[in-house]
Design an enzyme around this catalytic site. Structure first.
Site, PDB file in Angstrom:
ATOM      1  N   LYS A  81       7.105  12.496   0.027  1.00  0.00           N
ATOM      2  CA  LYS A  81       6.469  11.415  -0.712  1.00  0.00           C
ATOM      3  C   LYS A  81       5.396  11.954  -1.659  1.00  0.00           C
ATOM      4  CE  LYS A  81       7.352   8.260   3.122  1.00  0.00           C
ATOM      5  NZ  LYS A  81       6.826   7.608   4.330  1.00  0.00           N
ATOM      6  N   GLN A 125       2.031   5.697   7.937  1.00  0.00           N
ATOM      7  CA  GLN A 125       3.210   6.423   8.383  1.00  0.00           C
ATOM      8  C   GLN A 125       3.523   6.073   9.838  1.00  0.00           C
ATOM      9  OE1 GLN A 125       5.052   8.495   6.327  1.00  0.00           O
ATOM     10  NE2 GLN A 125       6.549   8.552   7.989  1.00  0.00           N
ATOM     11  N   ASP A 150       5.018  -0.547   1.250  1.00  0.00           N
ATOM     12  CA  ASP A 150       6.129  -0.432   2.193  1.00  0.00           C
ATOM     13  C   ASP A 150       6.808  -1.782   2.416  1.00  0.00           C
ATOM     14  OD1 ASP A 150       6.843   2.092   2.982  1.00  0.00           O
ATOM     15  OD2 ASP A 150       5.435   2.207   4.652  1.00  0.00           O
TER      16      ASP A 150
END
Length: 323
Positions: A81, A125, A150
């Site tokens: 990422k 995460q 997200d």
């Protein structure tokens, strides 16, 4: 968004699919490359970021990846990422809390990032790697909906479920799947789509996204009877079950679009690590029956990262409009 990433040899198949003709099909499926498609997305986003930077005196979209603990697999995903963000011109930062972090400490970090105007995207995460009990649902819902790139908060999930696609962040993997489906040139509208899996990250939002793109959608899961029969009805099949090579080629409808979200490690003595990565679809047999299919690796995975970058740039653009 883009033209199809495939050879012109599939034109006959596309015309046949569009007209409903019978008796003509390809013996080998066309591979839908996530590597190629994600590169197109990243190139476009880099142009958009360059434009923002020139128009707004060095402005750059900001992304923070918040990690609890030090899991090796999480570190690998975060590295990919951060590399993608750097390539596009996004100012990405990695904030790591120790595995001793408490729920309150994680929440305080999120609140601080929520209040930082230079950050336009925040992802936590998962899974959280803490020796303490931390409610993952509470954590993801603590991310500001305006920065929830997200797309996992209840607010963004609720908007997606109601079809408010232009006013929410769509979870990255389903969004990437939709982009890969677009690459085939096959229209989603009016098709019968089957989704295997109902997770909050893939299956459930994938159902909603297909539905609001006008497909008739069936969601299958561990309690679904006659799974092969359900799969056999699918013009479009998206699989996120987490079971290695579960879907067999003879289950598929001829010419189906097959999107495989699975990442599974199976023993393979021919590989240096003694394992190889396979999807949830048995690729060798499915490749003989599908019209289009994603490989594993190199299919959905690269698109998940690309769509995270897409959401971050979109968030920065919305921020500029609100200023």
């Amino acid at each position: 968004m883009f033209g199809p990433v495939m050879s012109s040899s599939v034109a006959l198949s596309l015309r046949c699919a569009a007209s409903g003709c019978q008796g003509i099909r390809r013996s080998i499926a066309t591979v839908i490359s996530g590597n190629k498609t994600s590169k197109l997305v990243r190139n476009r986003l880099k142009e958009e970021v360059d434009k923002m930077t020139s128009q707004f005196s060095g402005f750059r979209p900001g992304l923070v990846v918040l990690q609890v603990g030090d899991r090796d697999d999480s570190n690998l995903y975060i590295s990919s990422k951060l590399r993608a963000a750097a390539e596009i011109g996004i100012d990405a930062k990695h904030v790591r809390l120790p595995n001793t972090a408490t729920e309150d400490e994680v929440l305080r970090s999120i609140m601080s990032i929520n209040e930082n105007p230079s950050v336009h995207g925040l992802i936590v995460q998962l899974p959280l790697d803490s020796v303490n009990h931390i409610d993952s649902e509470l954590i993801t819902n603590s991310v500001s909906p305006e920065k929830d790139v997200d797309g996992l908060s209840c607010i963004n999930a609720g908007k997606l479920s109601r079809g408010d696609l232009s006013n929410c962040f769509i979870p990255c993997t389903p969004n990437g799947c939709m982009e890969l489906i677009r690459q085939t040139g096959v229209s989603v509208a009016g098709k019968h789509a089957v989704v295997i899996g109902r997770s909050k990250i893939v299956g459930a939002p994938m159902h909603d996204l297909l539905l609001w793109n006008h497909a008739t959608v069936t969601t299958c899961h561990s309690k679904t009877p006659d799974l092969p029969g359900q799969v056999g009805r699918a013009d479009i099949l998206v699989v996120g079950a987490g079971r290695a090579e579960m879907v067999r080629g003879d289950w598929l409808k001829d010419g189906a679009v097959v999107i495989d979200c699975g990442i599974n490690h199976v023993p393979d003595e021919t590989k240096a690590g003694g394992k190889r990565v396979v999807g949830d679809v048995h690729y060798a047999s499915a490749n003989q029956r599908a019209g289009f299919i994603t490989p594993v690796p190199g299919g959905v995975g690269p698109m998940t990262v690309a769509m995270l970058m897409e959401n971050t740039v979109q968030s920065a653009q919305r921020f500029l409009l609100r200023r």
